[in-house]
Design a protein around this motif. Structure first.
Motif, PDB file in Angstrom:
ATOM      1  N   UNK A   1      30.121  65.808 116.589  1.00 27.03           N
ATOM      2  CA  UNK A   1      30.233  66.860 117.600  1.00 27.03           C
ATOM      3  C   UNK A   1      28.911  67.544 117.875  1.00 27.03           C
ATOM      4  N   UNK A   2      27.912  67.364 116.986  1.00 24.75           N
ATOM      5  CA  UNK A   2      26.618  68.010 117.201  1.00 24.75           C
ATOM      6  C   UNK A   2      25.860  67.390 118.367  1.00 24.75           C
ATOM      7  N   UNK A   3      26.339  66.222 118.861  1.00 19.84           N
ATOM      8  CA  UNK A   3      25.710  65.608 120.039  1.00 19.84           C
ATOM      9  C   UNK A   3      25.958  66.433 121.293  1.00 19.84           C
ATOM     10  N   UNK A   4      26.800  67.434 121.189  1.00 13.11           N
ATOM     11  CA  UNK A   4      27.203  68.221 122.366  1.00 13.11           C
ATOM     12  C   UNK A   4      26.082  69.081 122.937  1.00 13.11           C
ATOM     13  N   UNK A   5      25.352  69.805 122.081  1.00 13.88           N
ATOM     14  CA  UNK A   5      24.448  70.837 122.608  1.00 13.88           C
ATOM     15  C   UNK A   5      23.297  70.225 123.412  1.00 13.88           C
ATOM     16  N   UNK A   6      22.851  70.983 124.442  1.00 13.63           N
ATOM     17  CA  UNK A   6      21.816  70.515 125.363  1.00 13.63           C
ATOM     18  C   UNK A   6      20.524  71.305 125.124  1.00 13.63           C
ATOM     19  N   UNK A   7      19.407  70.807 125.647  1.00 13.92           N
ATOM     20  CA  UNK A   7      18.169  71.607 125.572  1.00 13.92           C
ATOM     21  C   UNK A   7      18.359  73.001 126.181  1.00 13.92           C
ATOM     22  N   UNK A   8      19.138  73.066 127.280  1.00 14.81           N
ATOM     23  CA  UNK A   8      19.380  74.364 127.937  1.00 14.81           C
ATOM     24  C   UNK A   8      20.169  75.315 127.051  1.00 14.81           C
ATOM     25  N   UNK A   9      21.183  74.776 126.356  1.00 17.83           N
ATOM     26  CA  UNK A   9      21.950  75.597 125.416  1.00 17.83           C
ATOM     27  C   UNK A   9      21.016  76.235 124.403  1.00 17.83           C
ATOM     28  N   UNK A  10      20.095  75.391 123.867  1.00 21.54           N
ATOM     29  CA  UNK A  10      19.203  75.861 122.801  1.00 21.54           C
ATOM     30  C   UNK A  10      18.215  76.887 123.343  1.00 21.54           C
ATOM     31  N   UNK A  11      17.715  76.627 124.554  1.00 18.78           N
ATOM     32  CA  UNK A  11      16.824  77.599 125.191  1.00 18.78           C
ATOM     33  C   UNK A  11      17.581  78.911 125.427  1.00 18.78           C
ATOM     34  N   UNK A  12      18.875  78.787 125.670  1.00 22.74           N
ATOM     35  CA  UNK A  12      19.712  79.967 125.894  1.00 22.74           C
ATOM     36  C   UNK A  12      20.176  80.621 124.605  1.00 22.74           C
TER      37      UNK A  12
ATOM     38  N   UNK B   1      22.847  77.566 107.676  1.00 18.75           N
ATOM     39  CA  UNK B   1      22.257  77.996 106.408  1.00 18.75           C
ATOM     40  C   UNK B   1      20.749  78.001 106.584  1.00 18.75           C
ATOM     41  N   UNK B   2      20.100  79.066 106.078  1.00 20.40           N
ATOM     42  CA  UNK B   2      18.665  79.246 106.311  1.00 20.40           C
ATOM     43  C   UNK B   2      17.873  78.158 105.601  1.00 20.40           C
ATOM     44  N   UNK B   3      17.008  77.456 106.345  1.00 20.62           N
ATOM     45  CA  UNK B   3      16.170  76.402 105.770  1.00 20.62           C
ATOM     46  C   UNK B   3      15.094  77.019 104.878  1.00 20.62           C
ATOM     47  N   UNK B   4      14.612  78.222 105.283  1.00 17.72           N
ATOM     48  CA  UNK B   4      13.695  78.978 104.421  1.00 17.72           C
ATOM     49  C   UNK B   4      14.072  80.450 104.530  1.00 17.72           C
ATOM     50  N   UNK B   5      13.454  81.282 103.677  1.00 19.49           N
ATOM     51  CA  UNK B   5      13.778  82.709 103.714  1.00 19.49           C
ATOM     52  C   UNK B   5      13.456  83.263 105.107  1.00 19.49           C
TER      53      UNK B   5
ATOM     54  N   UNK C   1      13.229  88.844 112.168  1.00 23.89           N
ATOM     55  CA  UNK C   1      12.712  87.550 112.624  1.00 23.89           C
ATOM     56  C   UNK C   1      13.592  86.968 113.728  1.00 23.89           C
ATOM     57  N   UNK C   2      12.974  86.128 114.530  1.00 24.50           N
ATOM     58  CA  UNK C   2      13.702  85.320 115.522  1.00 24.50           C
ATOM     59  C   UNK C   2      14.403  84.195 114.757  1.00 24.50           C
ATOM     60  N   UNK C   3      15.728  84.148 114.828  1.00 29.05           N
ATOM     61  CA  UNK C   3      16.496  83.117 114.106  1.00 29.05           C
ATOM     62  C   UNK C   3      16.819  82.006 115.108  1.00 29.05           C
ATOM     63  N   UNK C   4      15.980  80.970 115.120  1.00 31.28           N
ATOM     64  CA  UNK C   4      16.187  79.899 116.088  1.00 31.28           C
ATOM     65  C   UNK C   4      16.706  78.647 115.381  1.00 31.28           C
ATOM     66  N   UNK C   5      17.030  77.648 116.185  1.00 31.14           N
ATOM     67  CA  UNK C   5      17.720  76.452 115.675  1.00 31.14           C
ATOM     68  C   UNK C   5      16.954  75.745 114.559  1.00 31.14           C
ATOM     69  N   UNK C   6      15.602  75.809 114.598  1.00 29.77           N
ATOM     70  CA  UNK C   6      14.828  75.054 113.608  1.00 29.77           C
ATOM     71  C   UNK C   6      14.892  75.711 112.233  1.00 29.77           C
ATOM     72  N   UNK C   7      15.442  76.927 112.167  1.00 30.13           N
ATOM     73  CA  UNK C   7      15.564  77.611 110.871  1.00 30.13           C
ATOM     74  C   UNK C   7      16.928  77.382 110.235  1.00 30.13           C
ATOM     75  N   UNK C   8      17.796  76.637 110.932  1.00 31.59           N
ATOM     76  CA  UNK C   8      19.183  76.534 110.463  1.00 31.59           C
ATOM     77  C   UNK C   8      19.599  75.101 110.134  1.00 31.59           C
ATOM     78  N   UNK C   9      20.291  74.960 109.007  1.00 27.65           N
ATOM     79  CA  UNK C   9      21.039  73.732 108.698  1.00 27.65           C
ATOM     80  C   UNK C   9      22.461  73.940 109.183  1.00 27.65           C
TER      81      UNK C   9
END
Ligand code: CA
Length: 525
Positions: A365-376, A73-77, A82-90
């Protein structure tokens, strides 16, 4: 991002479902701000390769949808482009395990696939090996150094005399002592070790190196009756073959090494008698998993594996998919595809057990993702799971096994394991896999000594740079050169070649061998 790294190809975006409001950028190097996409949207940010772009304006709190599933869910409009990256999502909450659809989807039966064979080693218990390996079982880590020393000498001095044996492998691990061996969950590492010893690639030739004083005594690891008879005449009353290092007969290090070598030679002689013979493709037992995933994993490599999974199931073979935290968010899809309510209930039981296991460590289960996953480009576990689950194809799920258990049936099986590459692979070896398929987007040079590993790249760029590590390039799907079906068939044919020993995987060529890593949810002492 440097403009010179941009590809000269026209802008390419991949939308997984028509209801999705994001797509991923496929171009190597990503795309700069100002690029107009084929869909008509102009990028307001530079978007890296494999990352998401908003195809429309998304309001604050609005659903971000990929694979036709809310991945956040979008943290802000978020304006279109736009680039939709992890920091924009709940991240959405995990799907409750209550009220799931149970065996509601009845996929139309796909036509059987007949006439495909490979050259394999038939075992006395009916299983088929793809390699002919002497495996030396260890009861405890204490013996690992001595056993490895002996293995090096066996390879140098004995193996050349037995040309039909492919390799000698010590099954080293960290279990066996200093552990709460009577804890209920200790059953998992113990049965894992037992079942690894019985993998079809080892031909039923079990020999054990024990220290003597360890908690995991040889007869607890391999109780009478647990080893299928290799030859009824010679094996019928033969006790478990154990070399015990603390045995009083051993005086000095070399006497231990000599004992291991003497016993190993008996098994090498028998293994050397084995010959490959044509067997139907239904004897393949394929474990699929992914590691170092990116946002392409669910677009290219994993859907191609899914197509290949369906081919294998049509051929009567066995395919295991695993990785609990990577299917947890798609549990409703899986319980719906279960062939019977019992299979669905077994899957729910495995998920509930794992939820509780994670809770004990105060994570989810959110402990699963890695920095590489997010970069990818993978923003969270929901997005990762939707891309991971497609490895299971579309066939009905006909069975479930718990961690460390051995397969008892063919078809599409959910083998519950952690997502950790090494632990998942180890548990699939224990389940009896004779071929491993591993997809990667970020890139991992993973390999196993026990079972051939076919590695599949999700991106052209990775396949190009790691040209002598990746066996299949599924990146051609993103560029439009090949279809999912093309790459799925390519994998199927490659599997038969590798299973027959006619072709080595790159991991075999370079002898890349990751450690066996046990899943031990029980306490250590
Ligand atoms: Ca994995």
């Amino acid at each position: 991002m440097n403009a010179r790294t941009m590809t000269s190809r026209p802008p390419l975006c991949i939308q997984m479902h028509e209801a999705d409001n994001v797509a991923i950028v496929a171009n190597d190097g990503g795309l700069p701000a100002g690029t107009t996409l084929p869909a008509g949207v102009t990028l307001v940010d530079a978007v890296p390769q494999a990352h998401k772009v908003a195809l429309q304006d998304i309001a604050q709190g609005g659903v971000v949808r990929r694979y036709n599933v809310p991945i956040g869910y979008a943290i802000r409009a978020i304006p279109a482009g736009s680039w939709v990256h992890e920091k924009l999502l709940d991240m959405p909450d995990a799907r409750s395990l209550e009220g799931l659809p149970i065996a509601t989807v009845k996929p139309a039966a796909l036509p059987p696939l007949t006439g495909y064979t490979f050259e394999g080693y038939r075992n006395a218990d009916g299983s088929v090996g793809t390699r002919n390996i002497l495996a030396i079982t260890e009861t405890v880590q204490c013996v690992a150094g001595v056993t490895e020393f002996a293995v090096q000498r066996i390879k140098a001095e004995l193996l050349p005399k037995y040309p039909n044996v492919n390799d000698v492998v010590a099954l080293a691990h960290t279990y066996g002592c200093g552990v709460a061996i009577d804890a209920p969950d200790a059953v998992i590492p113990i049965r894992t070790l037992r079942n690894i010893s019985l993998n079809p690639n080892f031909g039923g030739e079990v020999m054990v190196v024990s220290l003597g004083c360890e908690k995991l005594q040889p007869e607890r690891l391999l109780p009478p009756g647990s080893i299928p008879l290799v030859d009824e005449r010679t094996q019928a009353d033969t006790p478990l073959d154990v070399v015990c290092l603390q045995d009083e007969a051993h005086v000095g290090f070399m006497s231990m090494v000599d004992s291991v070598m003497r016993q190993a030679e008996r098994h090498l002689q028998r293994l050397n008698q084995r010959r490959r013979e044509p067997v139907p493709a239904s004897e393949l037992v394929v474990g699929v998993q992914c590691g170092g995933s990116d946002a392409f994993s669910g677009v290219t490599a994993n859907p191609a594996v899914g197509f290949c999974t369906d081919l294998l199931v049509r051929a009567g073979a066995t395919v295991m998919f695993s990785e609990v935290t990577e299917v947890r968010d798609g549990i409703d899809q899986l319980t719906a595809r279960a062939s019977t309510p019992e299979v669905a209930e077994a899957m729910i039981r495995e998920m509930a057990w794992y939820d509780a296991y994670l809770q004990r460590g105060r994570v989810d289960r959110s402990a699963n993702t890695t920095p590489g996953n997010k970069k990818g480009g993978l923003s969270n576990i929901v997005e990762k799971a939707m891309g991971s689950i497609v490895k299971s194809g579309s066939s009905p799920i006909t069975g479930v096994i718990s961690p460390g258990e051995k397969l008892q049936q063919k078809g599409l099986i959910y083998a519950a394991t952690p997502a950790s590459d090494f632990i998942c692979g180890t548990l699939q070896v224990a389940a009896g896999m004779n071929l491993h398929v591993f997809t990667t987007g970020r890139g991992t040079p993973y390999g196993l000594a026990e079972v051939p590993v076919i590695k599949v790249a999700t991106r052209d760029d990775l396949a190009r740079r790691w040209h002598d590590l990746m066996d299949v390039n599924a990146g051609t799907i993103a560029t439009g050169e090949k279809t999912i079906e093309d790459v799925g068939w390519e994998m199927f044919h490659l599997m038969l070649e590798v299973a027959s020993g006619r072709k080595k995987t790159w991991a075999e060529h370079w002898k890349l061998r990751n450690a066996l890593v046990l899943f031990n949810p029980a306490p250590v002492t």
